[in-house]
Design a protein around this motif. Structure first.
Motif, PDB file in Angstrom:
ATOM      1  N   LEU A 117       0.845  -1.193   0.000  1.00 27.45           N
ATOM      2  CA  LEU A 117       0.000   0.000   0.000  1.00 27.45           C
ATOM      3  C   LEU A 117       0.876   1.238   0.000  1.00 27.45           C
ATOM      4  N   VAL A 118       0.543   2.196  -0.841  1.00 25.88           N
ATOM      5  CA  VAL A 118       1.296   3.446  -0.925  1.00 25.88           C
ATOM      6  C   VAL A 118       0.329   4.614  -0.779  1.00 25.88           C
ATOM      7  N   GLU A 119       0.551   5.427   0.266  1.00 24.05           N
ATOM      8  CA  GLU A 119      -0.326   6.562   0.522  1.00 24.05           C
ATOM      9  C   GLU A 119       0.276   7.845  -0.038  1.00 24.05           C
ATOM     10  N   SER A 120      -0.593   8.817  -0.256  1.00 23.81           N
ATOM     11  CA  SER A 120      -0.157  10.160  -0.625  1.00 23.81           C
ATOM     12  C   SER A 120      -1.247  11.143  -0.232  1.00 23.81           C
ATOM     13  N   GLY A 121      -0.886  12.427  -0.191  1.00 28.42           N
ATOM     14  CA  GLY A 121      -1.893  13.458  -0.005  1.00 28.42           C
ATOM     15  C   GLY A 121      -1.911  14.135   1.344  1.00 28.42           C
ATOM     16  N   GLY A 122      -1.043  13.735   2.273  1.00 29.47           N
ATOM     17  CA  GLY A 122      -1.020  14.413   3.555  1.00 29.47           C
ATOM     18  C   GLY A 122      -0.462  15.822   3.419  1.00 29.47           C
ATOM     19  N   GLY A 123      -0.516  16.574   4.517  1.00 30.26           N
ATOM     20  CA  GLY A 123       0.008  17.925   4.495  1.00 30.26           C
ATOM     21  C   GLY A 123      -0.449  18.716   5.697  1.00 30.26           C
ATOM     22  N   SER A 124      -0.252  20.028   5.618  1.00 26.72           N
ATOM     23  CA  SER A 124      -0.632  20.930   6.709  1.00 26.72           C
ATOM     24  C   SER A 124      -1.699  21.891   6.224  1.00 26.72           C
ATOM     25  N   VAL A 125      -2.744  22.030   7.013  1.00 22.98           N
ATOM     26  CA  VAL A 125      -3.828  22.950   6.676  1.00 22.98           C
ATOM     27  C   VAL A 125      -4.301  23.642   7.935  1.00 22.98           C
ATOM     28  N   GLU A 126      -5.012  24.722   7.746  1.00 22.38           N
ATOM     29  CA  GLU A 126      -5.649  25.395   8.874  1.00 22.38           C
ATOM     30  C   GLU A 126      -6.994  24.732   9.177  1.00 22.38           C
ATOM     31  N   ALA A 127      -7.437  24.914  10.391  1.00 24.29           N
ATOM     32  CA  ALA A 127      -8.735  24.381  10.782  1.00 24.29           C
ATOM     33  C   ALA A 127      -9.816  24.862   9.810  1.00 24.29           C
ATOM     34  N   GLY A 128     -10.696  23.937   9.453  1.00 25.20           N
ATOM     35  CA  GLY A 128     -11.732  24.239   8.484  1.00 25.20           C
ATOM     36  C   GLY A 128     -11.357  23.883   7.063  1.00 25.20           C
ATOM     37  N   GLY A 129     -10.098  23.589   6.850  1.00 24.75           N
ATOM     38  CA  GLY A 129      -9.623  23.253   5.522  1.00 24.75           C
ATOM     39  C   GLY A 129      -9.911  21.814   5.140  1.00 24.75           C
ATOM     40  N   SER A 130      -9.434  21.446   3.947  1.00 19.29           N
ATOM     41  CA  SER A 130      -9.688  20.111   3.402  1.00 19.29           C
ATOM     42  C   SER A 130      -8.409  19.486   2.879  1.00 19.29           C
ATOM     43  N   LEU A 131      -8.359  18.170   2.920  1.00 18.09           N
ATOM     44  CA  LEU A 131      -7.290  17.385   2.325  1.00 18.09           C
ATOM     45  C   LEU A 131      -7.894  16.104   1.784  1.00 18.09           C
ATOM     46  N   THR A 132      -7.248  15.559   0.757  1.00 24.19           N
ATOM     47  CA  THR A 132      -7.650  14.259   0.234  1.00 24.19           C
ATOM     48  C   THR A 132      -6.452  13.323   0.271  1.00 24.19           C
ATOM     49  N   LEU A 133      -6.625  12.202   0.932  1.00 24.69           N
ATOM     50  CA  LEU A 133      -5.597  11.170   0.976  1.00 24.69           C
ATOM     51  C   LEU A 133      -5.913  10.098  -0.062  1.00 24.69           C
ATOM     52  N   SER A 134      -4.861   9.546  -0.654  1.00 25.46           N
ATOM     53  CA  SER A 134      -5.018   8.461  -1.614  1.00 25.46           C
ATOM     54  C   SER A 134      -4.158   7.284  -1.186  1.00 25.46           C
ATOM     55  N   CYS A 135      -4.621   6.094  -1.517  1.00 30.63           N
ATOM     56  CA  CYS A 135      -3.866   4.881  -1.201  1.00 30.63           C
ATOM     57  C   CYS A 135      -4.029   3.914  -2.362  1.00 30.63           C
ATOM     58  N   THR A 136      -2.914   3.559  -2.966  1.00 31.35           N
ATOM     59  CA  THR A 136      -2.938   2.628  -4.087  1.00 31.35           C
ATOM     60  C   THR A 136      -2.408   1.278  -3.629  1.00 31.35           C
ATOM     61  N   ALA A 137      -3.178   0.249  -3.925  1.00 29.27           N
ATOM     62  CA  ALA A 137      -2.828  -1.110  -3.515  1.00 29.27           C
ATOM     63  C   ALA A 137      -2.227  -1.894  -4.669  1.00 29.27           C
ATOM     64  N   SER A 138      -1.314  -2.811  -4.327  1.00 33.71           N
ATOM     65  CA  SER A 138      -0.670  -3.634  -5.362  1.00 33.71           C
ATOM     66  C   SER A 138      -1.629  -4.685  -5.902  1.00 33.71           C
ATOM     67  N   GLU A 139      -2.659  -5.005  -5.112  1.00 32.08           N
ATOM     68  CA  GLU A 139      -3.656  -5.980  -5.536  1.00 32.08           C
ATOM     69  C   GLU A 139      -5.028  -5.470  -5.122  1.00 32.08           C
ATOM     70  N   TYR A 140      -6.020  -5.902  -5.855  1.00 34.48           N
ATOM     71  CA  TYR A 140      -7.385  -5.471  -5.529  1.00 34.48           C
ATOM     72  C   TYR A 140      -8.324  -6.655  -5.614  1.00 34.48           C
ATOM     73  N   SER A 141      -9.196  -6.731  -4.637  1.00 34.57           N
ATOM     74  CA  SER A 141     -10.264  -7.722  -4.633  1.00 34.57           C
ATOM     75  C   SER A 141     -11.517  -7.027  -4.132  1.00 34.57           C
ATOM     76  N   LYS A 142     -12.640  -7.368  -4.730  1.00 32.24           N
ATOM     77  CA  LYS A 142     -13.886  -6.744  -4.293  1.00 32.24           C
ATOM     78  C   LYS A 142     -14.253  -7.166  -2.876  1.00 32.24           C
ATOM     79  N   TYR A 143     -13.579  -8.199  -2.365  1.00 30.97           N
ATOM     80  CA  TYR A 143     -13.839  -8.637  -0.997  1.00 30.97           C
ATOM     81  C   TYR A 143     -12.866  -8.014  -0.001  1.00 30.97           C
ATOM     82  N   GLN A 144     -11.996  -7.161  -0.499  1.00 35.53           N
ATOM     83  CA  GLN A 144     -10.944  -6.599   0.332  1.00 35.53           C
ATOM     84  C   GLN A 144     -11.456  -5.409   1.120  1.00 35.53           C
ATOM     85  N   CYS A 145     -11.226  -5.423   2.406  1.00 36.00           N
ATOM     86  CA  CYS A 145     -11.559  -4.305   3.266  1.00 36.00           C
ATOM     87  C   CYS A 145     -10.401  -3.313   3.226  1.00 36.00           C
ATOM     88  N   MET A 146     -10.691  -2.075   2.897  1.00 36.85           N
ATOM     89  CA  MET A 146      -9.677  -1.020   2.864  1.00 36.85           C
ATOM     90  C   MET A 146     -10.053   0.024   3.912  1.00 36.85           C
TER      91      MET A 146
END
Length: 125
Positions: A4-33
């Protein structure tokens, strides 16, 4: 184990927004993420998890502010974080597992068998 490889963290002020992403080497519809966070000096806390479009968990502390989603074609799960608060500060980990029972994914578990390296989120007041 899934890589698993994450990206998208950072620093923001209160009230702001961020989006984190995580890409997996394998995917299954039964996989809990899931996304699990850890603040300094505190134990890990399950933030959100997704099994299907209808099978989603949110911690009470983030409900109605955070949105988890997944794109099976890209093997990627996202965490959209809005109205961020200083108490959301911490290291956010992407995690994955293939539970025998799908309910496992929806009750706030942190005992995943695959983990990303973590990405830092800092919210200033």
């Amino acid at each position: 184990q899934v890589q698993l490889v994450e990206s998208g963290g950072g620093s923001v002020e209160a009230g702001g927004s961020l989006t984190l992403s995580c890409t997996a080497s394998e995917y299954s519809k039964y996989q809990c993420m899931g996304w699990v966070r850890q603040a300094p000096g505190q134990s890990r806390e399950a933030v959100a998890a997704i099994l299907t479009d209808d099978g989603i968990y949110y911690a009470d502390s983030v409900r109605n502010r955070f949105t988890i989603s997944r794109d099976g074609a890209k093997n990627t799960v996202y965490l959209q974080m809005n109205s961020l608060k200083p108490e959301d500060t911490g290291t956010y980990y992407c995690a994955a597992d293939l539970p025998f029972d799908g309910v496992w994914c929806l009750v706030g578990n942190t005992r995943y068998n695959s983990w990303g390296q973590g990405t830092q989120v800092t919210v200033s007041s």
